[in-house]
Design a protein around this motif. Sequence first.
Motif, PDB file in Angstrom:
ATOM      1  N   ALA A  82       0.673  -1.143   0.042  1.00 40.83           N
ATOM      2  CA  ALA A  82       0.193   0.008  -0.063  1.00 40.83           C
ATOM      3  C   ALA A  82       0.731   1.133  -0.038  1.00 40.83           C
ATOM      4  CB  ALA A  82      -0.881   0.218   1.271  1.00 40.83           C
ATOM      5  N   ALA A  83       1.895   1.250   0.380  1.00 36.45           N
ATOM      6  CA  ALA A  83       2.963   2.387   0.698  1.00 36.45           C
ATOM      7  C   ALA A  83       3.773   2.411  -0.627  1.00 36.45           C
ATOM      8  CB  ALA A  83       3.766   2.312   2.099  1.00 36.45           C
ATOM      9  N   GLY A  84       3.885   1.339  -1.286  1.00 38.37           N
ATOM     10  CA  GLY A  84       4.735   1.512  -2.609  1.00 38.37           C
ATOM     11  C   GLY A  84       5.999   1.096  -2.227  1.00 38.37           C
ATOM     12  N   ARG A  85       6.321   0.422  -1.157  1.00 39.12           N
ATOM     13  CA  ARG A  85       7.659   0.033  -0.872  1.00 39.12           C
ATOM     14  C   ARG A  85       7.973  -1.690  -0.641  1.00 39.12           C
ATOM     15  NH1 ARG A  85       6.402   3.181   3.939  1.00 39.12           N
ATOM     16  NH2 ARG A  85       6.534   1.177   5.092  1.00 39.12           N
ATOM     17  N   TYR A  86       7.000  -2.224  -1.347  1.00 38.33           N
ATOM     18  CA  TYR A  86       7.069  -3.756  -1.186  1.00 38.33           C
ATOM     19  C   TYR A  86       8.007  -4.180  -2.331  1.00 38.33           C
ATOM     20  CZ  TYR A  86       5.897  -8.674  -1.694  1.00 38.33           C
ATOM     21  OH  TYR A  86       5.659 -10.045  -1.816  1.00 38.33           O
ATOM     22  N   GLY A  87       8.911  -5.028  -2.005  1.00 34.69           N
ATOM     23  CA  GLY A  87      10.098  -5.611  -2.755  1.00 34.69           C
ATOM     24  C   GLY A  87      11.300  -5.006  -2.570  1.00 34.69           C
ATOM     25  N   PRO A  95      16.602  -4.117  -4.039  1.00 35.05           N
ATOM     26  CA  PRO A  95      15.603  -4.896  -4.308  1.00 35.05           C
ATOM     27  C   PRO A  95      15.646  -6.235  -3.653  1.00 35.05           C
ATOM     28  CG  PRO A  95      16.673  -3.934  -6.252  1.00 35.05           C
ATOM     29  CD  PRO A  95      17.349  -3.546  -5.036  1.00 35.05           C
ATOM     30  N   ILE A  96      14.423  -6.926  -3.458  1.00 38.60           N
ATOM     31  CA  ILE A  96      14.377  -8.569  -3.078  1.00 38.60           C
ATOM     32  C   ILE A  96      13.980  -9.281  -4.399  1.00 38.60           C
ATOM     33  CG2 ILE A  96      13.181 -10.326  -1.607  1.00 38.60           C
ATOM     34  CD1 ILE A  96      12.729  -7.796   0.383  1.00 38.60           C
TER      35      ILE A  96
END
Length: 125
Positions: A82-87, A95-96
């Motif tokens: 939701a915050a745009g920080r995934y990954g 990056p993951i």
Amino acid sequence: MITRSELGLLQQSLCERRRDLLAALQGEYGDLAGARPPEVLGPESHPDETASRKARDELRTALARHDFDELQQIDAALARIAAGRYGACVECGDPIGYERLVAAPYTARCVSCQTAFEQHRATRK
């Protein structure tokens, strides 16, 4: 960098696992949270029966704790989406890898940072 369609698949996977965990926590382990009254053994119960019941309860409590911890990790991953920080690693920002996210969609750290985190945690015990 993960694509929009990959992100959608990962988010769907997280939501499905979240739904499954909630069902298990409310159903299978509901008595641990007081939703169902526990089975009562009477004073005439055999000591082996009481010990077996205690061991079973301890195992169920550990499994419920594990599921609850996973649920918290999933909620944190959904918040990062939701915050745009995934990954991105929560420690270093790198990056993951997509393969790592597919294996464990709630992963918050890259391999290097996760290794350091686990080593630090192990030395504190």
